[in-house]
Structure formats: structure tokens, C-alpha cells
Design a protein around this motif. Structure first.
Motif, mmCIF file in Angstrom:
data_model
loop_
_atom_site.group_PDB
_atom_site.id
_atom_site.type_symbol
_atom_site.label_atom_id
_atom_site.label_comp_id
_atom_site.label_asym_id
_atom_site.label_seq_id
_atom_site.Cartn_x
_atom_site.Cartn_y
_atom_site.Cartn_z
ATOM 1 N N ILE A 116 2.267 3.674 5.961
ATOM 2 C CA ILE A 116 2.544 2.577 5.033
ATOM 3 C C ILE A 116 2.248 1.234 5.702
ATOM 4 N N TRP A 117 2.663 1.108 6.971
ATOM 5 C CA TRP A 117 2.488 -0.152 7.700
ATOM 6 C C TRP A 117 1.012 -0.437 7.999
ATOM 7 N N SER A 118 0.238 0.609 8.212
ATOM 8 C CA SER A 118 -1.182 0.411 8.542
ATOM 9 C C SER A 118 -2.001 0.011 7.312
ATOM 10 N N ARG B 93 -2.205 -2.266 0.328
ATOM 11 C CA ARG B 93 -2.265 -1.138 -0.598
ATOM 12 C C ARG B 93 -0.874 -0.579 -0.865
ATOM 13 N N SER B 94 -0.073 -0.502 0.189
ATOM 14 C CA SER B 94 1.293 0.010 0.032
ATOM 15 C C SER B 94 2.118 -0.919 -0.854
ATOM 16 N N VAL C 125 9.142 7.820 0.605
ATOM 17 C CA VAL C 125 9.469 6.613 1.370
ATOM 18 C C VAL C 125 8.891 5.380 0.676
ATOM 19 N N THR C 126 7.644 5.514 0.217
ATOM 20 C CA THR C 126 7.016 4.392 -0.504
ATOM 21 C C THR C 126 7.846 4.004 -1.733
#
Length: 394
Positions: free
Chosen positions: A14-16, A20-21, A325-326
Motif C-alpha cells: 500500500i505504501w509503495s 493508487r492506494s 487492510v486497504t
């Protein structure tokens, strides 16, 4: 692979891909916030209505009758019924509306509410006397021409509310002596037609002014708000014995109106929450699409992991957790946005609206559930990939 490791990998993924996330979470954020704001604002509005009904008296029962020459109900009959059922009822007051101009010298008040009531009416309303006294039983039995003024009415007719007691006012062509002034009810604003603009008269005097001894309205309060249905049934039974048909009377308890209002607003709250929940479903489709893209981008990674012995369940677990998680992060952000939005909307429309625990719990649970549901198909697709085919992917 332990769940904690899958969780760490989900956070890393998600962090990378921050933008988009975030765009994936945006639908979840909007959906959760919309559910919280709509449900909480409707509940705040419902609380405002409940408070209004409470101030009107949830223990109050309004009785109206259509007196005829052959079938009629006079106050003595009503008081006899009241005395026989004293264990059920607390207060009783006939109610007589007077539509006549109110004057004092050259001062005329046209918006003032004028009505005739019994000595119990002050207790029914829950008011207190500021100066003088209220209507008494002797005033009603002797048909005295005395009056009790609201605070605004006293200020408008006289220079000072305290000076009103003992003064004369005219209602129509009849002179009344002011015997009392009620305490101020509206602390914010005194205005014509407001809660402090009224005149109370003995009901017998008001009926005499209307050239009719027949009184068609009564106000009764129950001793216990839990027994309102029993009180209503007793009144209806008594009136049926007098009129022999329910076409000639109507009995309405404020508590039944409040229950009906609560039911309708509850349905409205569920309907609005459901409409807002549609945006969560749309957001779920967005989560699924992004997860499918993620599977395509990481096909080679999946192939390497499967070649090293990773089982289908492990691969599926990784992508399902990433989707959950998202959605969970989006749900938390949606709660924060919804809480702030609820306060802003409540302030804007002038009600006390606060986020409800139920709305927060349901919307967050749905957001997590959507992540699990819509993340399953991409996760299943990733788990079904053939290692050799996956390794050949550029």
C-alpha cells in the motif's frame, strides 16, 4: 506464512503505491463518511423532535368531543369520570379557545393566544408564577373575570411585568383583572405569537364569553407515562358510553404521536443509510479492480513464491489481507471525515448531531467486509496461477 507477515507485506504494498492506494480508499472513505453523516444527522433531528414532544408533555392526552343536543359531555361529567379514575389520571383541564382582540388602552395585541383553563393547567404546562398567582378553583366555579398573562404579553401591555398584577385588560368587550404573570419561558427571544405571548382565563368565564356552556376540548395527564395506553382506553370507554359512537369524539395521546414519529424517522434513517451504503458497494468494485491490477503486476513475484513452495492458501491470504487492510484504513479515515462532517452539518442546520456508535460500527464493519468480499476473487486468481506460466511473465 504467519498472518503478521502478510499484514506487513500488505502495508508495504500500500505504501509503495500511495496515490493508487489512496484513490482506492477514496470510495470507502466517502461511503463510510456518508453513512455516518446521514444516520447521525437524522438521529440528531429525531432527538430534537423528541425533546419538543417532551416539552409538550408525553403524558398528555387531548380529548375533543362533538356535543349535540341529544348527546353531550359537560365539564361536571368529565370531572366525575376523572375523580372515579384518580389512580390513572393526574391533572384535568377543560380547554376553551377565545378569538377576541386583547387591549389595554390604545395597545392592541392580535397574535396573543387566549384560552380558558382550569387551576390544573399550570401544572400540566409545568410553568411557574413570576408575579401574583395562577387561576384557582374558585375562579372557575364563580366564573370570575380574572386573567394570567405570559411574560411577553405583560411587558407589551404594561411598562413592567411586575406592574401588571391588579391592572385591567379588555378581551373583546369584557374587562378582566390581571391576577398573575408567568415566568419567562423563552430565554433567547421574546416575540409576538411566541411561547410567552398568551393569556389564561378560567374556563367557565371563557365559555361564557363564547356564549356556550358546551366545552368540546379537554386536556388530561396520566400519572404514569407507561400507562398512557390504559388511560386512553379508559377515556374512550367512557366517551363511548356517553356518545354511543366513536364518530363524536377523538382521543389522542402525545406518546402515541411520539412513537409513530420515532418509527417513521427510524425507517428514514435506515433508508438513507442504505442509500449511502450503495457507495460502499461501488467502492468495493474499485477495490476489486485495483487488486486485479496488483495481481497482474505481481504475477512474476507470485510465480517465484509458488516455485519456492508457497501454497495456494498462503498466496490467497496475502491478497485478501491486503484488500482488507486497504478497506480498513479507508474505513478509519471515513470515520474521521464522517465525525467532522456530522458536527459541521449539525451546526449548519441548527441541531445537536453527534456520530452514533451504531452508524460507526456498521459502516466500518461493512467496509472491512467489502474488502474481504471483493478481495477474494483477485486473491483466488493469484492462488490459481501456474508457477511456470507466472515465471515466464515479463
Amino acid at each position: 506464512m504467519p498472518i503478521t507477515e502478510s499484514f506487513k507485506m500488505a502495508i508495504k504494498s500500500i505504501w509503495s503505491n500511495k496515490m493508487r492506494s489512496f484513490l482506492t480508499m477514496l470510495g470507502i472513505i466517502i461511503g463510510v463518511a456518508a453513512v455516518i453523516i446521514l444516520v447521525s444527522v437524522v438521529n440528531g433531528y429525531m432527538s430534537t423532535i423528541v425533546d419538543s414532544f417532551t416539552s409538550m408533555g408525553v403524558d398528555r392526552i387531548n380529548v375533543s368531543v362533538n356535543n349535540m343536543s341529544s348527546r353531550s359531555l359537560d365539564p361536571d361529567d368529565m370531572y366525575e369520570f376523572y375523580d372515579e379514575n384518580y389512580e390513572l389520571f393526574q391533572y384535568l383541564s377543560p380547554s376553551v379557545n377565545v378569538s377576541m382582540p386583547l387591549k389595554n388602552g390604545n395597545e392592541t395585541m392580535s397574535d396573543t393566544s387566549i384560552g380558558g383553563y382550569s387551576e390544573d393547567y399550570i401544572d400540566i404546562m409545568g410553568y411557574d408564577i413570576a408575579y401574583g398567582r395562577s387561576i384557582s378553583y374558585a375562579d372557575c366555579s364563580a366564573e370570575r373575570y380574572v386573567a394570567v398573562l405570559g411574560y411577553y404579553t405583560a411587558l407589551e401591555l404594561f411598562d413592567n411585568a411586575s406592574e401588571a398584577v391588579g391592572q385591567k385588560i379588555k378581551i373583546g368587550n369584557n374587562a378582566f383583572t390581571v391576577v398573575g404573570v408567568m415566568e419567562r419561558q423563552d430565554e433567547e427571544e421574546l416575540e409576538a405569537g411566541g411561547t410567552d405571548d398568551f393569556v389564561w382565563l378560567p374556563y367557565s368565564s371563557a365559555a361564557k364569553m363564547n356564549f356556550s356552556r358546551n366545552i368540546s376540548s379537554y386536556i388530561i395527564t396520566s400519572r404514569d407515562t407507561d400507562n398512557t395506553d390504559q388511560c386512553t382506553a379508559a377515556i374512550e370507554s367512557f366517551l363511548m358510553g356517553v356518545f354511543h359512537s366513536d364518530d363524536y369524539y377523538n382521543v389522542m395521546a402525545n406518546s402515541s404521536l411520539l412513537d409513530e414519529m420515532n418509527e417513521q424517522i427510524g425507517m428514514l434513517s435506515m433508508m438513507l443509510g442504505g442509500i449511502a451504503g450503495i457507495s460502499l458497494l461501488v467502492a468495493g468494485v474499485g477495490v476489486m479492480n485495483i487488486m486485479l491490477v496488483s495481481v497482474t503486476e505481481r504475477t512474476k513475484e507470485i510465480g517465484i513464491r509458488k516455485a519456492l513452495g508457497a501454497k495456494k492458501g498462503v498466496i490467497m491470504q496475502q491478497f485478501v489481507i491486503e484488500a482488507a487492510v486497504t478497506s480498513s484504513i479507508g474505513g478509519v479515515l471515513g470515520i474521521l471525515v464522517g465525525s467532522a462532517g456530522t458536527s459541521l452539518v449539525g451546526t449548519a442546520i441548527g441541531i445537536n448531531a453527534v456520530p452514533t456508535f451504531g452508524a460507526v460500527l456498521v459502516s466500518f464493519s461493512v467496509s472491512v467486509g467489502i474488502g474481504l468480499l471483493f478481495g477474494y476473487m483477485p486473491a483466488s486468481r493469484a492462488a490459481q496461477l501456474n508457477p511456470i506460466d507466472a515465471l515466464r511473465t515479463d
